[in-house]
Design a protein around this motif. Structure first.
Motif, PDB file in Angstrom:
ATOM      1  N   SER A 125      40.681  -7.346  14.562  1.00 18.36           N
ATOM      2  CA  SER A 125      41.655  -7.526  13.489  1.00 18.36           C
ATOM      3  C   SER A 125      42.850  -6.621  13.755  1.00 18.36           C
ATOM      4  O   SER A 125      42.693  -5.414  13.897  1.00 18.36           O
ATOM      5  N   GLU A 127      44.962  -6.074  11.563  1.00 16.43           N
ATOM      6  CA  GLU A 127      45.097  -5.321  10.320  1.00 16.43           C
ATOM      7  C   GLU A 127      44.275  -4.043  10.381  1.00 16.43           C
ATOM      8  O   GLU A 127      44.708  -2.992   9.891  1.00 16.43           O
ATOM      9  N   LEU A 128      43.089  -4.115  10.962  1.00 17.66           N
ATOM     10  CA  LEU A 128      42.265  -2.918  11.132  1.00 17.66           C
ATOM     11  C   LEU A 128      42.709  -2.101  12.334  1.00 17.66           C
ATOM     12  O   LEU A 128      42.438  -0.911  12.405  1.00 17.66           O
ATOM     13  N   HIS A 141      41.122 -10.032   4.330  1.00 17.10           N
ATOM     14  CA  HIS A 141      41.483  -9.787   2.934  1.00 17.10           C
ATOM     15  C   HIS A 141      41.860 -11.089   2.224  1.00 17.10           C
ATOM     16  O   HIS A 141      42.410 -12.011   2.833  1.00 17.10           O
ATOM     17  N   TYR A 232      43.537 -12.283  14.421  1.00 13.90           N
ATOM     18  CA  TYR A 232      42.101 -12.049  14.299  1.00 13.90           C
ATOM     19  C   TYR A 232      41.404 -12.771  15.446  1.00 13.90           C
ATOM     20  O   TYR A 232      41.889 -13.797  15.935  1.00 13.90           O
TER      21      TYR A 232
END
Length: 349
Positions: A125, A127-128, A141, A232
């Motif tokens: 991810s 985002e991570l 999310h 992702y």
């Protein structure tokens, strides 16, 4: 006047004791060391009539809890003239738990099913900012546009004996879909490819499927507003465990479901509702796969596969790219057929 009269009572009701169970249920809860479903610090006590009252000890809020919910509930509103600390007759539904961050982490780690443990190898991810190998933490999310609007494109790359099959070709189609959807990459192509290859390596699998997505990203629940696109990726082995009958094949049925417009079939996007409904409809009639056709009955594409038809005259027919997404399997079949083609009856077959 009524509002000012009952406001103090309502405020006290929200701070103190709330829901009630009968004496038999109280005994059962005691024997099972049961607790309030919404908080860990609620303590059960018994009223004079044998009803159970949950009392919040440390924090404020309305508390509702029960171990065993019956078939019918008392859904009537709480009377405004109830004094603080009194017992309300009847059974009410339990409150939805409000989880702490620590409890969320615990639940994510504990709610992984056996199939996920077996099949999910690794997840990346942007985002991570990295890769996780614990299936419970492979999450997206809810405010990601891929989740609430299906605003994302994706690609599947087979992992065969440790090699990603036709990775470059799949990535080129991935970029073409992203361009049609107006989705820029959040980082350079080199970094995206490195993240995908590292995800496959981190899975410790030699066979499986690498799926990667490009989403418009997190942000509002509006149409296109977001903080930026997100990437992702997941390596899973679900396809490895699916048995395919290569002798009898699949029974394909034409579908009454209207296909997507050509512009959207040309991009591999996550909005697959037409294909899913068509596939379910075909299965309800004893089929294995649905074939979507236009108003004139011309074959366009399959619900979950590439299409090719071998006629009785040994002619291989593949729908043109303009009719839908250019399937890699169909392309490979056409190229391999062209390499081994031969003359039959004066025709190049």
């Amino acid at each position: 006047a009524l509002k000012s009269r009952y406001l103090p009572a309502i405020a006290q009701l929200q701070r103190k004791v709330r829901v009630v169970a009968n004496a038999a249920q109280m005994a059962s809860m005691r024997s099972n060391s049961s607790r309030c479903l919404c908080h860990d610090d609620c303590v059960p006590s018994t009223s004079g009539r044998g009803n159970v009252v949950y009392t919040k000890q440390r924090s404020r809020g309305r508390i509702i809890g029960r171990a065993n919910m019956p078939q019918m509930y008392n859904t009537n509103p709480i009377p405004l003239n109830v004094s603080p600390g009194s017992v309300i007759k009847g059974v009410r539904t339990p409150a939805t738990p409000r989880l702490t961050p620590e409890r969320v982490m615990q639940r994510l780690a504990e709610t992984t099913d056996d199939a996920a443990l077996k099949q999910f190898g690794a997840f990346y991810s942007s985002e991570l900012g990295g890769i996780v190998t614990e299936p419970g933490f492979m999450v997206v999310h809810i405010n990601d546009h891929m989740a609430h609007r299906g605003d994302a494109v994706f690609e599947n790359v087979p992992l065969v004996e440790g090699y990603l099959y036709q990775f470059e070709e799949h990535f080129e189609r991935f970029k073409a879909s992203a361009e049609l959807a107006g989705l820029p990459l959040p980082m350079s192509e080199q970094r995206v490819c490195r993240a995908l290859l590292d995800t496959a390596a981190a899975s410790m699998k030699i066979n499986g499927m690498l799926t990667f997505w490009l989403s418009r990203g997190r942000g509002s629940f509006g149409i296109i507003e977001s903080t930026g696109p997100a990437v992702y990726a997941m390596l899973n082995t679900e396809s490895v465990y699916k048995a395919v009958d290569r002798d009898n094949g699949w029974r394909a049925l034409t579908s009454p479901v209207e296909p997507k417009p050509q512009y959207f079939t040309a991009m591999k996007n996550v909005s697959r509702m037409q294909e899913s409904v068509a596939h379910l409809e075909a299965m309800s009639r004893g089929g294995d796969v649905a074939v979507l056709v236009d108003d004139e009955g011309i074959v366009l594409y399959g619900s979950c596969c590439s299409l090719a038809i071998l006629t009785a005259d040994n002619v291989l027919v593949i729908p043109p790219d303009e009719s839908g997404l250019a399937g890699m399997a169909a392309r490979n079949l056409a190229e391999l057929t062209a390499q081994v083609c031969h003359w039959i009856g004066g025709r190049n077959v």
